[in-house]
Design a protein around this motif. Structure first.
Motif, short mmCIF file in Angstrom:
data_model
loop_
_atom_site.label_atom_id
_atom_site.label_comp_id
_atom_site.label_asym_id
_atom_site.label_seq_id
_atom_site.Cartn_x
_atom_site.Cartn_y
_atom_site.Cartn_z
N ASP A 103 0.83 -1.21 0.00
CA ASP A 103 0.00 0.00 0.00
C ASP A 103 0.86 1.25 0.00
O ASP A 103 0.59 2.23 -0.71
N LEU A 104 1.96 1.23 0.77
CA LEU A 104 2.86 2.38 0.81
C LEU A 104 3.57 2.57 -0.53
O LEU A 104 3.70 3.70 -1.03
N ASP A 105 4.04 1.49 -1.13
CA ASP A 105 4.70 1.60 -2.43
C ASP A 105 3.75 2.10 -3.50
O ASP A 105 4.14 2.90 -4.38
N GLY A 106 2.49 1.66 -3.46
CA GLY A 106 1.52 2.13 -4.44
C GLY A 106 1.26 3.62 -4.32
O GLY A 106 1.14 4.33 -5.34
N ALA A 107 1.16 4.13 -3.09
CA ALA A 107 0.96 5.56 -2.90
C ALA A 107 2.15 6.37 -3.40
O ALA A 107 1.99 7.45 -4.00
N PHE A 108 3.36 5.86 -3.17
CA PHE A 108 4.55 6.59 -3.61
C PHE A 108 4.63 6.61 -5.14
O PHE A 108 4.93 7.65 -5.75
N MET A 109 4.40 5.46 -5.80
CA MET A 109 4.49 5.40 -7.25
C MET A 109 3.41 6.25 -7.91
O MET A 109 3.60 6.76 -9.02
N ALA A 110 2.25 6.41 -7.27
CA ALA A 110 1.21 7.28 -7.82
C ALA A 110 1.58 8.75 -7.69
O ALA A 110 1.13 9.59 -8.49
N TRP A 111 2.40 9.08 -6.71
CA TRP A 111 2.81 10.49 -6.51
C TRP A 111 3.99 10.89 -7.39
O TRP A 111 4.13 12.07 -7.75
N VAL A 112 4.86 9.97 -7.77
CA VAL A 112 6.07 10.30 -8.53
C VAL A 112 5.75 11.00 -9.85
O VAL A 112 6.38 12.02 -10.19
N PRO A 113 4.79 10.56 -10.70
CA PRO A 113 4.51 11.29 -11.95
C PRO A 113 4.09 12.74 -11.71
O PRO A 113 4.47 13.64 -12.48
N ARG A 114 3.35 12.98 -10.66
CA ARG A 114 2.95 14.36 -10.37
C ARG A 114 4.15 15.21 -9.95
O ARG A 114 4.25 16.37 -10.32
N ARG A 115 5.04 14.60 -9.21
CA ARG A 115 6.24 15.33 -8.79
C ARG A 115 7.14 15.64 -9.98
O ARG A 115 7.68 16.75 -10.09
N ARG A 116 7.31 14.70 -10.88
CA ARG A 116 8.20 14.93 -12.03
C ARG A 116 7.62 15.90 -13.05
O ARG A 116 8.34 16.42 -13.89
N ALA A 117 6.34 16.14 -12.98
CA ALA A 117 5.73 17.11 -13.91
C ALA A 117 5.93 18.56 -13.44
O ALA A 117 5.65 19.48 -14.21
N ARG A 118 6.40 18.75 -12.22
CA ARG A 118 6.59 20.09 -11.70
C ARG A 118 7.90 20.68 -12.19
O ARG A 118 8.83 19.97 -12.59
N THR A 119 7.99 22.01 -12.16
CA THR A 119 9.22 22.72 -12.53
C THR A 119 10.04 22.96 -11.27
O THR A 119 9.54 23.49 -10.27
N HIS A 120 11.29 22.60 -11.36
CA HIS A 120 12.17 22.75 -10.20
C HIS A 120 12.53 24.22 -10.00
O HIS A 120 12.80 24.94 -10.95
#
Length: 264
Positions: A65-82
């Motif tokens: 469950d923890l890994d699934g939540a993290f993998m669902a958040w990674v695409p949103r994080r990578r779409a942001r501008t640093h």
């Protein structure tokens, strides 16, 4: 990573194991100042970001469950501008990953290193166990390096040979205490008690090899052995003891009678 902290402006002494690890995976060690958290803020900031955006206010039933939540958040994080380099995080990550070299075929083995002496039987004592090294490559009391990992024990010479090789032997690490991990091929060249020439004749200086026959197995028992000895060839004269009494003018020696009372 470092062996000790030094004053500002001095060269930082790196730990040899850290240098070997960096050389194996082909990267450089950039040492930051001690007790200065602002120097590595980008690294520490990742912990806060994951805690605030993935973990905060949520409960998880397990690791999946923890890994699934993290993998669902990674695409949103990578779409942001640093905010630092002004690029999209996913685009910058793809370019950085493309610049990385492939991993080495063999992983770096982290091992504890010790110095030990070689025994007369070409065995090296480590952690209450004995490990063999080739007799043809070592000598008694030679100092060797033991590199012990969780699964193996590798024995290295402290000085490389003509080909630049230091490895002497690799053994599986013994479990428990009092074990002897021996490769019998390592004992080739050691005296085994069957290679010395022996003879029963003091005058024989031949080069016979192999064990001599014992006296009890030869015909006649000890007679042939005594016959070959030089002492057996010397003639010894015999004479009665009374002759010495005549020469010295003394009476023959007669023991005094024993009183039965003295025997109580």
């Amino acid at each position: 990573v470092v062996r000790r902290h030094v004053a500002p402006g001095e060269a930082v002494p790196l730990h040899p194991e850290a240098v070997a690890f960096a050389g194996h995976y082909d990267f450089d060690i950039d040492v930051l100042a001690a007790y200065r958290p602002t120097g590595k803020g980008r690294v520490e900031r990742q912990v806060t970001i994951i805690r605030d955006h993935v973990l905060a206010g949520r409960a998880f039933s397990g690791l999946d469950d923890l890994d699934g939540a993290f993998m669902a958040w990674v695409p949103r994080r990578r779409a942001r501008t640093h905010r630092t380099h002004g690029e999209v995080i996913g685009v910058r990550a793809a370019r950085d990953h493309a610049a990385l070299r492939p991993l080495p075929a063999r992983p770096y083995i982290v091992a504890d290193r010790f110095l030990r002496h070689v025994g007369k039987d070409c065995l090296v004592a480590f952690d209450a166990n004995l490990y063999s090294v080739p007799a043809a490559k070592v000598r008694h009391r030679q100092l060797v390096e033991v590199r012990a990992s969780a699964a193996t024990v590798a024995l290295h010479a402290t000085v490389p040979d003509a080909q630049g090789i230091t490895l002497l032997a690799v053994h599986p690490r013994a479990v428990g205490r009092g074990a002897r991990i021996v490769d019998e091929a390592h004992w080739q060249g050691l005296p085994d008690g069957h290679t010395r020439a022996t003879t029963t004749d003091p005058g024989d200086r031949g080069t016979r090899t192999g064990p001599a026959r014992s006296a009890g197995t030869e015909p006649g028992g000890l007679v042939p052995l005594l016959a070959r000895a030089r002492a057996a060839q010397v003639h010894v004269g015999t004479r009665p003891l009374a002759l010495y009494d005549q020469i010295t003018g003394t009476r023959p020696f007669t023991p005094a009678p024993i009183d039965p009372k003295d025997m109580r």
